[in-house]
Design a protein around this motif. Structure first.
Motif, PDB file in Angstrom:
ATOM      1  N   GLY A  24       0.819  -1.213   0.000  1.00  0.00           N
ATOM      2  CA  GLY A  24       0.000   0.000   0.000  1.00  0.00           C
ATOM      3  C   GLY A  24       0.846   1.253   0.000  1.00  0.00           C
ATOM      4  N   ASP A  25       1.938   1.249   0.774  1.00  0.00           N
ATOM      5  CA  ASP A  25       2.843   2.401   0.783  1.00  0.00           C
ATOM      6  C   ASP A  25       3.497   2.601  -0.578  1.00  0.00           C
ATOM      7  N   LEU A  26       3.836   1.505  -1.249  1.00  0.00           N
ATOM      8  CA  LEU A  26       4.404   1.601  -2.591  1.00  0.00           C
ATOM      9  C   LEU A  26       3.386   2.196  -3.562  1.00  0.00           C
ATOM     10  N   LEU A  27       2.128   1.790  -3.438  1.00  0.00           N
ATOM     11  CA  LEU A  27       1.090   2.344  -4.303  1.00  0.00           C
ATOM     12  C   LEU A  27       0.893   3.836  -4.047  1.00  0.00           C
ATOM     13  N   ILE A  28       0.961   4.260  -2.787  1.00  0.00           N
ATOM     14  CA  ILE A  28       0.832   5.681  -2.472  1.00  0.00           C
ATOM     15  C   ILE A  28       2.005   6.450  -3.057  1.00  0.00           C
ATOM     16  N   TRP A  29       3.205   5.923  -2.932  1.00  0.00           N
ATOM     17  CA  TRP A  29       4.380   6.584  -3.502  1.00  0.00           C
ATOM     18  C   TRP A  29       4.252   6.694  -5.019  1.00  0.00           C
ATOM     19  N   MET A  30       3.806   5.608  -5.652  1.00  0.00           N
ATOM     20  CA  MET A  30       3.638   5.643  -7.100  1.00  0.00           C
ATOM     21  C   MET A  30       2.532   6.623  -7.490  1.00  0.00           C
ATOM     22  N   GLY A  31       1.512   6.736  -6.666  1.00  0.00           N
ATOM     23  CA  GLY A  31       0.450   7.693  -6.935  1.00  0.00           C
ATOM     24  C   GLY A  31       0.913   9.130  -6.843  1.00  0.00           C
ATOM     25  N   LYS A  32       1.868   9.390  -5.969  1.00  0.00           N
ATOM     26  CA  LYS A  32       2.392  10.750  -5.845  1.00  0.00           C
ATOM     27  C   LYS A  32       3.348  11.098  -6.978  1.00  0.00           C
ATOM     28  N   HIS A  33       4.111  10.129  -7.457  1.00  0.00           N
ATOM     29  CA  HIS A  33       5.180  10.424  -8.413  1.00  0.00           C
ATOM     30  C   HIS A  33       4.856  10.065  -9.861  1.00  0.00           C
ATOM     31  N   HIS A  34       3.827   9.288 -10.101  1.00  0.00           N
ATOM     32  CA  HIS A  34       3.480   8.880 -11.462  1.00  0.00           C
ATOM     33  C   HIS A  34       2.026   9.253 -11.738  1.00  0.00           C
ATOM     34  N   LEU A  80      -7.198   6.160  -0.271  1.00  0.00           N
ATOM     35  CA  LEU A  80      -8.268   5.160  -0.259  1.00  0.00           C
ATOM     36  C   LEU A  80      -8.050   4.114  -1.345  1.00  0.00           C
ATOM     37  N   GLY A  81      -7.657   4.560  -2.533  1.00  0.00           N
ATOM     38  CA  GLY A  81      -7.405   3.621  -3.624  1.00  0.00           C
ATOM     39  C   GLY A  81      -6.241   2.695  -3.327  1.00  0.00           C
ATOM     40  N   ALA A  82      -5.174   3.237  -2.732  1.00  0.00           N
ATOM     41  CA  ALA A  82      -4.018   2.406  -2.379  1.00  0.00           C
ATOM     42  C   ALA A  82      -4.396   1.378  -1.320  1.00  0.00           C
ATOM     43  N   ASP A  83      -5.189   1.790  -0.337  1.00  0.00           N
ATOM     44  CA  ASP A  83      -5.639   0.843   0.688  1.00  0.00           C
ATOM     45  C   ASP A  83      -6.516  -0.247   0.087  1.00  0.00           C
TER      46      ASP A  83
END
Length: 111
Positions: A24-34, A80-83
């Motif tokens: 989930g943390d990886l998805l949040i990071w990817m959401g911020k940077h990509h 929410l999406g990452a979770d």
């Protein structure tokens, strides 16, 4: 089969749940940077979930349904999406393990 009587099963399930947090943390990071991943993979499930949740709550309270549900803000929708995707990851692992165990039996019969 009761999982409570098998400590190895409890440890395995706990380990799988712990894997979902870094995912989930990886998805949040990817959401911020990509922006592409954020716009097309992470945010749409969150907005869809928000729409269903608001409409179902209003239906349960027997209130008038709005024509348009306001969308979530980008940071909230990203979280929410990452979770949701990390929980889907854990569910997928569990469903895969169940399918694997059942596929060892011939024609999904009891072994």
């Amino acid at each position: 089969m009761v999982i409570g009587s098998f400590p190895v099963g409890k440890i395995f399930i706990h380990g799988v749940k712990r894997i979902s947090k870094p995912f989930g943390d990886l998805l949040i990071w990817m959401g911020k940077h990509h922006p592409f991943i954020r716009r097309y993979i992470i945010i749409p499930p969150a907005q869809l979930y928000n729409t269903f949740e608001v409409r179902s709550k209003l239906r349960m309270l027997r209130l008038k349904q709005p024509r348009r549900i306001p969308p979530l803000s980008t940071p909230i929708a990203t979280r929410l999406g990452a979770d949701m995707l990390s929980e889907a990851f854990v569910f997928g692992i569990g469903a895969g393990l169940i399918y694997y165990e059942l596929s060892k039996c011939e024609f999904f019969e009891m072994c």
